[in-house]
Design an enzyme around this catalytic site. Sequence first.
Site, PDB file in Angstrom:
ATOM      1  N   LYS A 169       0.849  -1.180   0.000  1.00  0.00           N
ATOM      2  CA  LYS A 169       0.000   0.000   0.000  1.00  0.00           C
ATOM      3  C   LYS A 169       0.893   1.241   0.000  1.00  0.00           C
ATOM      4  O   LYS A 169       2.069   1.102   0.333  1.00  0.00           O
ATOM      5  CB  LYS A 169      -0.941   0.004   1.200  1.00  0.00           C
ATOM      6  N   HIS A 189      -6.565  -0.465   6.547  1.00  0.00           N
ATOM      7  CA  HIS A 189      -6.593  -1.332   7.735  1.00  0.00           C
ATOM      8  C   HIS A 189      -7.900  -1.220   8.531  1.00  0.00           C
ATOM      9  O   HIS A 189      -8.484  -2.221   8.930  1.00  0.00           O
ATOM     10  CB  HIS A 189      -5.441  -0.997   8.680  1.00  0.00           C
TER      11      HIS A 189
HETATM   12  C1  BG6 Z   1       1.058   1.180   7.930  1.00  0.00           C
HETATM   13  C2  BG6 Z   1       0.994   2.678   7.939  1.00  0.00           C
HETATM   14  O1  BG6 Z   1       0.264   0.666   6.903  1.00  0.00           O
HETATM   15  O2  BG6 Z   1       0.592   0.692   9.176  1.00  0.00           O
HETATM   16  C3  BG6 Z   1       1.833   3.232   9.062  1.00  0.00           C
HETATM   17  O3  BG6 Z   1       1.479   3.176   6.703  1.00  0.00           O
HETATM   18  C4  BG6 Z   1       1.410   2.618  10.381  1.00  0.00           C
HETATM   19  O4  BG6 Z   1       1.739   4.634   9.130  1.00  0.00           O
HETATM   20  C5  BG6 Z   1       1.368   1.114  10.283  1.00  0.00           C
HETATM   21  O5  BG6 Z   1       2.352   3.018  11.349  1.00  0.00           O
HETATM   22  C6  BG6 Z   1       0.755   0.501  11.520  1.00  0.00           C
HETATM   23  O6  BG6 Z   1       0.923  -0.880  11.475  1.00  0.00           O
HETATM   24  P1  BG6 Z   1       1.145  -1.700  12.788  1.00  0.00           P
HETATM   25  O7  BG6 Z   1       1.244  -3.114  12.338  1.00  0.00           O
HETATM   26  O8  BG6 Z   1       2.417  -1.197  13.426  1.00  0.00           O
HETATM   27  O9  BG6 Z   1      -0.045  -1.434  13.661  1.00  0.00           O
END
Ligand code: BG6
Length: 486
Positions: free
Chosen positions: A156, A248
Amino acid sequence: MSPEDRARDCLLVVFGATGDLTRRKLIPALYQMEKQRQLPDSFAVMAVARRPYSIEQYLAEISDTVKAHIQGGIDKNTWKKITGRIHYQPLQFDRPEDYEKLKEKLGHLDEKLNTRGNRLFYMAVSPQHFGPIVNQIEENKLISRSHGWQRVMIEKPFGHDAITAAELNRTLRQFFEEEEIYRIDHYLVKEMVQNLMTIRAANQIFEPTLNAEHIDHVQIISTEADGVGIRGDYYDKAGALRDMVQNHMLQMLALTAMDMPSLLTAEKLRAEKVRILKSLVPLKPEQMKHHLVLGQYQGYRSEENVFPDSSTETFAALKIYINNSRWQGVPFYLKTGKGLSEKAARIVIQYRLPLGSWSLVETTQTLKPNRLTINIQPQEGVVLSFNTKEPGTVDTLLTVNMDFCQNCLAGTNTPEAYEKLLADAMKGDLASFTHWDEVEASWQWIDGIIDWAENHPEAVKDYAQGSQGPVEADGLLNQDDGCEWL
Ligand code: BG6
C-alpha cells in the site's frame, strides 16, 4: 516432496532491495522462514535496486539493519543459507537494457534451480514506480505465460484516491490477471484479525448475537505512540484517513460486520467484505461535525519533510453506520492516530443492556453492558466481560472478565506479518490480500470525506503528544448513554 510444496518453488524478485521495507521486514521474514524450513529448495531472491553493487557490497550494505530486525538472535548457519540464496541486480527503473540483463539472470537461475518459470515480483518501492516497473516487466518479457506462474505483490498505498487507484489497477490488469495480484494489507495477517473469523465461525455463543438486536455499538481502534518518524514526505501527502482508515480500519470493520461466508475461501470472504464496504452510509458535508474528528499532534509540523503549515491529520475518529438489516442503527466507531498515549489495536463489541429481570431488582447500582474485546496488539487475545453477583451479597453486582491472552501462552510463536504474506503468496492463497473490488469500494466511500477534510483545514484539532487525541473525539460517542472510548 508434495505437489503443494513444489507449487511454491519460485524466484522472488524484489524491486526496492536497498529500501527500508526490504531491510526491516522482507529479509528478516525470509530469514525466519529459512530457519523454520519453510522455504522450498528451488527458491532464490533476486534483489533489484538502482545502486551498482556486487552481491557482496549489497549484503554488506543491508546486513546491519537486517540483523537488527531479526528476533531471537542470529543463527550463523541460517544466515549463511539465506544470504546464499540472495542475488543482486542493479537496475534503473526506466532503462530497458537493465531489464534485459535482469531477464537473463532470472533465466539462468531458473534453469539452475529448477524454479520452472514461477516468478513472484515484489514492489517494495514508492507507489509512483509501481506502474512504470510493471510496464517494463511486460515489455521486456520478464513474464512468461508459457510455463510457471507469475504473481505480483503490491504494497500500500494502492492509489491516492479512487481515480488514481483505478488507474494503477488498469495498468496492473493489462499484464496480470486479478488472481495474480496480491495487494497487501498487513492487518489481514495479524494473528487476531485472522482469529476473528475463527471466533465468529467456530462458536455458537457469539455469532447469533452480532446484530442490531443485541449490539449497542462497535469500536475499532488502532493507535500509535510514535510520530511519523522518517516518513514525513509520504505521510504529509497521505494523512491518517488515507494511511490507516481507507485500508486497515475499514478491513477490520468489514471482517467484524460481514455475514460469515459458508466457506472461508478468498472468493467468498471477499464477496462478503465487499457487500459491507458498499453498504457503508456515505457522510454528507453537513454530517461531518457529528461523525468525524480530525487531529494533528503538536510538533508534527516540525517533523522532517513535513510542510511547516501542514494541515494533514495525524488522528481520525469516525462514527459510521452500515445500511443493512443486520446492523441498522448500530454505530461503528473508528479511532486511529499517531503520537498518542499507546501503541495498541483492538475491536470492542459492546452489547445492549439486558431488559427484564435485572431492571426489576430495586437497586441504585448501574448495570454495565457486556463487552467482547478482541485484542489485536500488543496483547493478543479475547476478553469477555459480564456481570455476576459479588460473593456473600444478595444482589451486589460485580463485573468480571473472562480473559484469554493468546500471546501469554508459553511457547506461542506468532509469525510476523511478512512471513505469512510471503508464504501465502508463494502458495497462491489470496484470502489475506485485498481484491480490487474491496479497494475500490473503500476509496469510493472515503474519497468524499478526504475531500471535505482537505477543504476544511480548520477542522483539524491540535492534540498533545502522548495524549488520547483531541477531546472532540469523545463527543462522537453517545455520552448520554455513558459511552466512552475503550
Ligand atoms: C502502515 C501505515 O500501513 O501501518 C503506518 O502506513 C502505520 O503509518 C502502520 O504506522 C501501523 O501498522 P502496525 O502493524 O504497526 O499497527
